[in-house]
Design an enzyme around this catalytic site. Sequence first.
Site, PDB file in Angstrom:
ATOM      1  N   ASN A  14       0.852  -1.192   0.000  1.00  0.00           N
ATOM      2  CA  ASN A  14       0.000   0.000   0.000  1.00  0.00           C
ATOM      3  C   ASN A  14       0.894   1.251   0.000  1.00  0.00           C
ATOM      4  O   ASN A  14       1.601   1.512   0.974  1.00  0.00           O
ATOM      5  CB  ASN A  14      -0.894  -0.060   1.252  1.00  0.00           C
ATOM      6  CG  ASN A  14      -1.857   1.099   1.337  1.00  0.00           C
ATOM      7  OD1 ASN A  14      -1.499   2.234   1.031  1.00  0.00           O
ATOM      8  ND2 ASN A  14      -3.070   0.818   1.762  1.00  0.00           N
ATOM      9  N   ASP A  73      -0.825  -4.315  10.058  1.00  0.00           N
ATOM     10  CA  ASP A  73      -2.167  -4.658   9.634  1.00  0.00           C
ATOM     11  C   ASP A  73      -3.070  -3.666  10.342  1.00  0.00           C
ATOM     12  O   ASP A  73      -2.929  -3.442  11.548  1.00  0.00           O
ATOM     13  CB  ASP A  73      -2.531  -6.099  10.002  1.00  0.00           C
ATOM     14  CG  ASP A  73      -3.712  -6.571   9.159  1.00  0.00           C
ATOM     15  OD1 ASP A  73      -3.539  -6.729   7.928  1.00  0.00           O
ATOM     16  OD2 ASP A  73      -4.807  -6.753   9.709  1.00  0.00           O
ATOM     17  N   SER A  74      -3.957  -3.046   9.588  1.00  0.00           N
ATOM     18  CA  SER A  74      -4.706  -1.938  10.147  1.00  0.00           C
ATOM     19  C   SER A  74      -6.116  -1.931   9.594  1.00  0.00           C
ATOM     20  O   SER A  74      -6.431  -2.660   8.653  1.00  0.00           O
ATOM     21  CB  SER A  74      -3.987  -0.619   9.833  1.00  0.00           C
ATOM     22  OG  SER A  74      -3.545  -0.590   8.483  1.00  0.00           O
ATOM     23  N   GLY A 157      -7.068   5.622   1.598  1.00  0.00           N
ATOM     24  CA  GLY A 157      -8.103   4.814   2.242  1.00  0.00           C
ATOM     25  C   GLY A 157      -9.293   5.651   2.702  1.00  0.00           C
ATOM     26  O   GLY A 157      -9.846   6.447   1.941  1.00  0.00           O
ATOM     27  N   TYR A 158      -9.661   5.475   3.958  1.00  0.00           N
ATOM     28  CA  TYR A 158     -10.848   6.136   4.518  1.00  0.00           C
ATOM     29  C   TYR A 158     -10.522   7.519   5.106  1.00  0.00           C
ATOM     30  O   TYR A 158     -11.372   8.108   5.788  1.00  0.00           O
ATOM     31  CB  TYR A 158     -11.470   5.246   5.604  1.00  0.00           C
ATOM     32  CG  TYR A 158     -11.879   3.867   5.119  1.00  0.00           C
ATOM     33  CD1 TYR A 158     -13.119   3.657   4.509  1.00  0.00           C
ATOM     34  CD2 TYR A 158     -11.022   2.780   5.245  1.00  0.00           C
ATOM     35  CE1 TYR A 158     -13.496   2.390   4.065  1.00  0.00           C
ATOM     36  CE2 TYR A 158     -11.387   1.504   4.799  1.00  0.00           C
ATOM     37  CZ  TYR A 158     -12.619   1.320   4.209  1.00  0.00           C
ATOM     38  OH  TYR A 158     -12.977   0.061   3.759  1.00  0.00           O
ATOM     39  N   ASP A 159      -9.322   8.038   4.869  1.00  0.00           N
ATOM     40  CA  ASP A 159      -8.920   9.319   5.470  1.00  0.00           C
ATOM     41  C   ASP A 159      -9.926  10.454   5.253  1.00  0.00           C
ATOM     42  O   ASP A 159     -10.165  11.239   6.179  1.00  0.00           O
ATOM     43  CB  ASP A 159      -7.542   9.759   4.934  1.00  0.00           C
ATOM     44  CG  ASP A 159      -6.399   9.073   5.662  1.00  0.00           C
ATOM     45  OD1 ASP A 159      -6.637   8.472   6.728  1.00  0.00           O
ATOM     46  OD2 ASP A 159      -5.258   9.141   5.161  1.00  0.00           O
ATOM     47  N   LYS A 179      -1.140  14.311  10.885  1.00  0.00           N
ATOM     48  CA  LYS A 179      -1.752  12.971  10.961  1.00  0.00           C
ATOM     49  C   LYS A 179      -0.823  12.002  11.701  1.00  0.00           C
ATOM     50  O   LYS A 179      -1.251  11.290  12.603  1.00  0.00           O
ATOM     51  CB  LYS A 179      -2.082  12.420   9.553  1.00  0.00           C
ATOM     52  CG  LYS A 179      -2.681  11.021   9.629  1.00  0.00           C
ATOM     53  CD  LYS A 179      -2.992  10.360   8.306  1.00  0.00           C
ATOM     54  CE  LYS A 179      -3.377   8.895   8.548  1.00  0.00           C
ATOM     55  NZ  LYS A 179      -3.554   8.104   7.325  1.00  0.00           N
ATOM     56  N   HIS A 184      -3.102   6.161  14.573  1.00  0.00           N
ATOM     57  CA  HIS A 184      -2.908   4.767  14.979  1.00  0.00           C
ATOM     58  C   HIS A 184      -1.543   4.252  14.508  1.00  0.00           C
ATOM     59  O   HIS A 184      -0.820   3.608  15.235  1.00  0.00           O
ATOM     60  CB  HIS A 184      -4.049   3.923  14.392  1.00  0.00           C
ATOM     61  CG  HIS A 184      -4.299   4.165  12.926  1.00  0.00           C
ATOM     62  ND1 HIS A 184      -4.454   5.433  12.400  1.00  0.00           N
ATOM     63  CD2 HIS A 184      -4.380   3.322  11.866  1.00  0.00           C
ATOM     64  CE1 HIS A 184      -4.630   5.336  11.089  1.00  0.00           C
ATOM     65  NE2 HIS A 184      -4.581   4.070  10.741  1.00  0.00           N
ATOM     66  N   ARG A 185      -1.177   4.574  13.255  1.00  0.00           N
ATOM     67  CA  ARG A 185       0.095   4.087  12.696  1.00  0.00           C
ATOM     68  C   ARG A 185       1.280   4.809  13.344  1.00  0.00           C
ATOM     69  O   ARG A 185       2.318   4.189  13.615  1.00  0.00           O
ATOM     70  CB  ARG A 185       0.095   4.303  11.170  1.00  0.00           C
ATOM     71  CG  ARG A 185       1.301   3.703  10.439  1.00  0.00           C
ATOM     72  CD  ARG A 185       1.063   3.568   8.953  1.00  0.00           C
ATOM     73  NE  ARG A 185      -0.001   2.623   8.678  1.00  0.00           N
ATOM     74  CZ  ARG A 185      -1.260   2.993   8.358  1.00  0.00           C
ATOM     75  NH1 ARG A 185      -1.590   4.256   8.205  1.00  0.00           N
ATOM     76  NH2 ARG A 185      -2.187   2.076   8.173  1.00  0.00           N
TER      77      ARG A 185
HETATM   78  P1  ITT Z   1      -0.583  -4.315   2.901  1.00  0.00           P
HETATM   79  O1  ITT Z   1      -1.256  -5.544   3.503  1.00  0.00           O
HETATM   80  O2  ITT Z   1       0.239  -4.652   1.705  1.00  0.00           O
HETATM   81  O3  ITT Z   1       0.174  -3.524   3.925  1.00  0.00           O
HETATM   82  P2  ITT Z   1      -3.309  -3.296   2.708  1.00  0.00           P
HETATM   83  O4  ITT Z   1      -3.859  -1.964   2.290  1.00  0.00           O
HETATM   84  O5  ITT Z   1      -3.991  -4.524   2.119  1.00  0.00           O
HETATM   85  O6  ITT Z   1      -1.743  -3.314   2.350  1.00  0.00           O
HETATM   86  P3  ITT Z   1      -4.329  -3.907   5.331  1.00  0.00           P
HETATM   87  O7  ITT Z   1      -4.803  -5.284   5.030  1.00  0.00           O
HETATM   88  O8  ITT Z   1      -3.685  -3.645   6.655  1.00  0.00           O
HETATM   89  O9  ITT Z   1      -3.275  -3.392   4.255  1.00  0.00           O
HETATM   90  O10 ITT Z   1      -5.592  -2.953   5.141  1.00  0.00           O
HETATM   91  C1  ITT Z   1      -5.650  -1.732   5.767  1.00  0.00           C
HETATM   92  C2  ITT Z   1      -6.807  -0.940   5.172  1.00  0.00           C
HETATM   93  O11 ITT Z   1      -7.423  -0.166   6.206  1.00  0.00           O
HETATM   94  C3  ITT Z   1      -6.287   0.065   4.134  1.00  0.00           C
HETATM   95  O12 ITT Z   1      -6.255  -0.488   2.844  1.00  0.00           O
HETATM   96  C4  ITT Z   1      -7.288   1.203   4.295  1.00  0.00           C
HETATM   97  O13 ITT Z   1      -8.468   0.921   3.561  1.00  0.00           O
HETATM   98  C5  ITT Z   1      -7.624   1.152   5.782  1.00  0.00           C
HETATM   99  N1  ITT Z   1      -6.693   2.015   6.543  1.00  0.00           N
HETATM  100  C6  ITT Z   1      -5.730   1.621   7.415  1.00  0.00           C
HETATM  101  N2  ITT Z   1      -5.039   2.679   7.877  1.00  0.00           N
HETATM  102  C7  ITT Z   1      -5.579   3.756   7.293  1.00  0.00           C
HETATM  103  C8  ITT Z   1      -5.292   5.131   7.353  1.00  0.00           C
HETATM  104  O14 ITT Z   1      -4.295   5.600   8.085  1.00  0.00           O
HETATM  105  N3  ITT Z   1      -6.033   5.960   6.618  1.00  0.00           N
HETATM  106  C9  ITT Z   1      -7.030   5.489   5.846  1.00  0.00           C
HETATM  107  N4  ITT Z   1      -7.365   4.209   5.708  1.00  0.00           N
HETATM  108  C10 ITT Z   1      -6.635   3.334   6.434  1.00  0.00           C
END
Ligand code: ITT
Length: 203
Positions: A14, A73-74, A157-159, A179, A184-185
């Site tokens: 990502n 993982d987030s 993402g959902y930012d 941010k 969280h990150r």
């Molecule tokens: P990797 O596994 O390769 O790291 P991924 O995007 O598939 O990429 P995740 O399975 O951890 O990773 O999914 C996390 C999702 O949660 C991410 O794609 C976003 O949709 C959302 N997300 C997590 N952190 C976010 C953030 O800081 N801002 C916005 N959306 C977030």
Amino acid sequence: MKIRENRVLIATTNLGKLEEFKNILETPECTFVGLDEYPQVKFPAEGQSYFENARIKARTAARQTGLVSVADDSGLEVLALGGRPGPLSARYGGPGLSDFERSAYLLSELETLGAVSRLARFVCVAALAIPDGPSFTEKGTCRGVLLQEASGTRGFGYDPLFVPEGYERSFAELSKNEKNQISHRGIALRAISAHLRKESFLS
Ligand code: ITT
């Protein structure tokens, strides 16, 4: 255990996350590299828990490259949805959706439910894996509320939907530094950074 050439692999596909990892972890002792330099790394399918997934991503990358590796993982947990989408956030609404379409799907779901509560939180479990050595995991959360419609163009993402507690702007309207200070990150990775800096891991 010494970090080879002090190179640390950021094991995420990502690009939004990758940029945040680099900004948050930045330290003169280490050179951070992305998966673009290690395209051969193959990750297994994801499980159900943040901890399991984060550890598997970091350990897989460390085993396949011989490099110290970090991953996360987030996800976004929405109170009115019983904590969904959670660890399924990246795939919510089905495969092939853009970030914008995924956010629109989430909003339409809340509307259909007639949800009154807009409370939500982001969760991040970050993992550090040392090849043939230990792994560490650290968790960070950030509480906030969801807007009725997307606002802002930064981040990923959902930012654009998420306004963190104590703020009046969405994550997508804050600067990168703003941010990362509260996210969280940011919280999870600063704790991981403390493990990384431990003298025993650096040559
Ligand atoms: P990797 O596994 O390769 O790291 P991924 O995007 O598939 O990429 P995740 O399975 O951890 O990773 O999914 C996390 C999702 O949660 C991410 O794609 C976003 O949709 C959302 N997300 C997590 N952190 C976010 C953030 O800081 N801002 C916005 N959306 C977030």
